[in-house]
Design a protein around this motif. Structure first.
Motif, mmCIF file in Angstrom:
data_model
loop_
_atom_site.group_PDB
_atom_site.id
_atom_site.type_symbol
_atom_site.label_atom_id
_atom_site.label_comp_id
_atom_site.label_asym_id
_atom_site.label_seq_id
_atom_site.Cartn_x
_atom_site.Cartn_y
_atom_site.Cartn_z
ATOM 1 N N MET A 1 -24.058 24.877 52.815
ATOM 2 C CA MET A 1 -24.426 24.013 51.689
ATOM 3 C C MET A 1 -23.969 22.497 52.032
ATOM 4 S SD MET A 1 -22.280 23.957 48.213
ATOM 5 C CE MET A 1 -21.914 26.173 47.447
ATOM 6 N N ALA A 2 -24.542 21.692 51.877
ATOM 7 C CA ALA A 2 -24.260 20.660 52.309
ATOM 8 C C ALA A 2 -23.310 19.960 51.124
ATOM 9 C CB ALA A 2 -25.706 19.746 51.883
ATOM 10 N N SER A 3 -22.788 19.054 51.718
ATOM 11 C CA SER A 3 -21.259 18.427 51.004
ATOM 12 C C SER A 3 -22.559 17.290 49.776
ATOM 13 C CB SER A 3 -20.820 17.169 51.992
ATOM 14 O OG SER A 3 -19.991 16.841 50.736
ATOM 15 N N THR A 4 -21.865 17.064 48.447
ATOM 16 C CA THR A 4 -22.359 16.270 47.610
ATOM 17 C C THR A 4 -21.931 14.877 47.072
ATOM 18 O OG1 THR A 4 -21.743 17.628 45.922
ATOM 19 C CG2 THR A 4 -24.047 18.272 46.344
ATOM 20 N N ILE A 5 -20.490 15.371 47.917
ATOM 21 C CA ILE A 5 -19.107 13.981 47.360
ATOM 22 C C ILE A 5 -20.159 12.807 47.907
ATOM 23 C CG2 ILE A 5 -17.318 13.264 47.936
ATOM 24 C CD1 ILE A 5 -16.657 16.673 49.338
ATOM 25 N N ALA A 6 -19.926 11.612 46.612
ATOM 26 C CA ALA A 6 -20.465 10.574 46.531
ATOM 27 C C ALA A 6 -19.734 9.141 47.170
ATOM 28 C CB ALA A 6 -21.575 10.199 46.074
ATOM 29 N N ASP A 7 -20.343 8.801 48.075
ATOM 30 C CA ASP A 7 -18.916 7.198 48.415
ATOM 31 C C ASP A 7 -19.798 6.043 47.696
ATOM 32 O OD1 ASP A 7 -17.812 5.379 49.648
ATOM 33 O OD2 ASP A 7 -18.287 5.714 51.101
ATOM 34 N N CYS A 8 -19.096 5.404 46.764
ATOM 35 C CA CYS A 8 -19.817 4.290 45.552
ATOM 36 C C CYS A 8 -18.896 3.274 45.939
ATOM 37 C CB CYS A 8 -19.113 5.316 44.367
ATOM 38 S SG CYS A 8 -19.920 6.693 43.775
ATOM 39 N N THR A 9 -18.809 2.708 47.408
ATOM 40 C CA THR A 9 -17.681 1.374 47.694
ATOM 41 C C THR A 9 -18.675 0.613 47.242
ATOM 42 O OG1 THR A 9 -16.075 2.582 49.085
ATOM 43 C CG2 THR A 9 -17.231 0.597 49.318
ATOM 44 N N ASP A 10 -19.801 0.616 47.413
ATOM 45 C CA ASP A 10 -20.866 -0.673 47.726
ATOM 46 C C ASP A 10 -20.659 -0.402 46.229
ATOM 47 O OD1 ASP A 10 -21.279 -1.125 50.270
ATOM 48 O OD2 ASP A 10 -22.967 -0.290 50.483
ATOM 49 N N LEU A 11 -21.400 -0.095 45.030
ATOM 50 C CA LEU A 11 -21.562 -0.225 43.748
ATOM 51 C C LEU A 11 -20.233 -0.375 43.440
ATOM 52 C CD1 LEU A 11 -23.308 3.699 42.407
ATOM 53 C CD2 LEU A 11 -23.714 0.982 42.974
ATOM 54 N N PHE A 12 -18.957 -0.465 43.093
ATOM 55 C CA PHE A 12 -17.829 -1.065 43.018
ATOM 56 C C PHE A 12 -17.402 -2.276 43.752
ATOM 57 C CE2 PHE A 12 -16.350 3.558 42.546
ATOM 58 C CZ PHE A 12 -16.976 3.827 41.516
ATOM 59 N N ARG A 13 -17.657 -2.120 44.653
ATOM 60 C CA ARG A 13 -17.943 -3.445 45.210
ATOM 61 C C ARG A 13 -19.365 -4.276 44.402
ATOM 62 N NH1 ARG A 13 -18.600 -2.962 50.152
ATOM 63 N NH2 ARG A 13 -16.858 -2.729 51.216
ATOM 64 N N LYS A 14 -19.773 -4.310 44.450
ATOM 65 C CA LYS A 14 -20.808 -5.411 43.388
ATOM 66 C C LYS A 14 -20.326 -5.482 42.598
ATOM 67 C CE LYS A 14 -24.865 -3.788 45.622
ATOM 68 N NZ LYS A 14 -26.057 -3.048 45.683
ATOM 69 N N LYS A 15 -19.593 -4.254 41.183
ATOM 70 C CA LYS A 15 -19.639 -4.565 39.925
ATOM 71 C C LYS A 15 -17.888 -5.404 40.287
ATOM 72 C CE LYS A 15 -17.525 -1.622 35.903
ATOM 73 N NZ LYS A 15 -15.937 -2.062 35.931
ATOM 74 N N LEU A 16 -16.641 -4.998 40.331
ATOM 75 C CA LEU A 16 -15.697 -5.987 40.874
ATOM 76 C C LEU A 16 -15.418 -7.460 41.191
ATOM 77 C CD1 LEU A 16 -14.301 -2.330 41.073
ATOM 78 C CD2 LEU A 16 -14.373 -3.729 39.890
ATOM 79 N N PHE A 17 -16.265 -7.332 42.544
ATOM 80 C CA PHE A 17 -15.601 -9.225 42.975
ATOM 81 C C PHE A 17 -16.137 -10.055 42.363
ATOM 82 C CE2 PHE A 17 -15.697 -7.868 47.980
ATOM 83 C CZ PHE A 17 -14.589 -7.063 47.562
ATOM 84 N N GLY A 18 -14.819 -10.869 41.996
ATOM 85 C CA GLY A 18 -14.428 -11.762 41.058
ATOM 86 C C GLY A 18 -15.106 -11.838 39.735
ATOM 87 N N LYS A 19 -14.071 -10.303 39.300
ATOM 88 C CA LYS A 19 -13.858 -10.196 38.303
ATOM 89 C C LYS A 19 -12.805 -9.481 37.836
ATOM 90 C CE LYS A 19 -18.609 -9.012 37.468
ATOM 91 N NZ LYS A 19 -20.271 -7.707 37.040
ATOM 92 N N THR A 20 -11.772 -9.343 38.973
ATOM 93 C CA THR A 20 -10.435 -8.922 38.576
ATOM 94 C C THR A 20 -9.195 -9.780 37.700
ATOM 95 O OG1 THR A 20 -10.387 -8.454 40.964
ATOM 96 C CG2 THR A 20 -11.466 -6.670 39.542
ATOM 97 N N GLY A 21 -9.482 -10.818 38.018
ATOM 98 C CA GLY A 21 -8.852 -12.191 37.967
ATOM 99 C C GLY A 21 -7.279 -11.611 38.800
ATOM 100 N N LYS A 22 -6.273 -11.929 38.776
ATOM 101 C CA LYS A 22 -5.131 -11.682 39.628
ATOM 102 C C LYS A 22 -5.245 -11.373 40.923
ATOM 103 C CE LYS A 22 -2.083 -14.952 36.441
ATOM 104 N NZ LYS A 22 -0.981 -14.491 35.981
ATOM 105 N N ILE A 23 -6.241 -9.610 40.964
ATOM 106 C CA ILE A 23 -6.104 -8.345 41.442
ATOM 107 C C ILE A 23 -7.602 -9.290 42.457
ATOM 108 C CG2 ILE A 23 -6.550 -6.394 42.325
ATOM 109 C CD1 ILE A 23 -5.947 -5.376 39.354
ATOM 110 N N SER A 24 -7.063 -9.594 43.218
ATOM 111 C CA SER A 24 -7.950 -10.779 44.854
ATOM 112 C C SER A 24 -9.152 -9.536 45.792
ATOM 113 C CB SER A 24 -6.644 -10.990 45.962
ATOM 114 O OG SER A 24 -5.898 -10.346 46.457
ATOM 115 N N GLU A 25 -9.733 -10.063 45.868
ATOM 116 C CA GLU A 25 -10.147 -9.415 46.729
ATOM 117 C C GLU A 25 -9.875 -9.280 48.301
ATOM 118 O OE1 GLU A 25 -13.961 -12.010 47.457
ATOM 119 O OE2 GLU A 25 -15.239 -12.158 45.216
ATOM 120 N N LYS A 26 -9.683 -9.590 48.872
ATOM 121 C CA LYS A 26 -8.739 -9.289 49.700
ATOM 122 C C LYS A 26 -8.019 -7.836 49.373
ATOM 123 C CE LYS A 26 -5.830 -10.406 53.070
ATOM 124 N NZ LYS A 26 -4.890 -11.227 53.864
ATOM 125 N N THR A 27 -7.867 -7.244 48.645
ATOM 126 C CA THR A 27 -6.613 -6.545 47.575
ATOM 127 C C THR A 27 -8.092 -5.190 47.276
ATOM 128 O OG1 THR A 27 -4.554 -6.780 47.254
ATOM 129 C CG2 THR A 27 -5.427 -4.911 45.564
#
Length: 200
Positions: A1-27
């Protein structure tokens, strides 16, 4: 059975960068990298477990099968908790609306009461804090996860997660966990959290 676990890294990067205040993009970039490793590890473990024969009953204890199952449980729990964490970040402040606000007021007396208890729960944890909806009672409850492999109790729907491990705050806040929580709680994406509220 093939794995159906998805990596959402790119989606979260687009959603969050520039929108998390004091939590930096480096973090965020480092944090997303750790999440991606957990997803890759979970996929690899699932594939290896599916491809191998089960050990005999007398060889299960101490077996590679047991070790892989434990590692899979940790990786999936960590990946799913990180997905909740990233999902709830990036809000512009404000407060929850609609059913979510009604339930918070009902179960905690007020938004301030909810946030105070969630903050205290997070500070008491070395790993995770979650807000979950208990399906049996229909009420919201704040839970903590220690050790890091612990998960919210069965029969609950998690709505938000707060990562309290060092990698979530050390670069931006040093050891000031309180400052990290103040920054995080001030920019919850309440609309995204509200969309996870199941219909009872």
């Amino acid at each position: 059975m093939a794995s159906t676990i998805a990596d959402c890294t790119d989606l979260f990067r687009k959603k969050l960068f520039g929108k998390t205040g004091k939590i930096s993009e480096k973090t965020l970039e480092m944090h997303l990298g750790l999440y991606a490793i957990q997803v890759r590890r979970a996929k690899k473990l699932l594939s290896s477990i599916e491809e191998e024969d089960l050990p005999s009953d007398e060889r299960v204890d101490g077996s590679l099968f047991r070790a892989r199952k434990l590692d899979l449980s940790y990786c999936l729990s960590a990946a799913k908790s990180h997905e909740l964490y990233f999902h709830m970040l990036g809000g512009g402040g404000g407060s929850p609306q609609g059913a979510l606000r009604e339930w918070i007021d009902r179960d905690f007396g007020s938004l301030d009461g909810f946030l105070r208890e969630l903050r205290a729960t997070a500070l008491a944890s070395d790993s995770w804090a979650w807000t979950c909806l208990d399906q049996a009672s229909g009420r919201l409850i704040n839970l903590l996860g220690d050790p890091r492999g612990a998960v919210p109790f069965w029969g609950s729907s998690p709505l938000l997660a707060i990562d309290m491990e060092d990698h979530a705050f050390l670069l931006d806040f040093g050891w000031d966990r309180e400052a990290y929580l103040d920054a995080l709680l001030g920019q919850i994406d309440w609309e995204s959290v509200g969309r996870l509220l199941p219909l009872l």
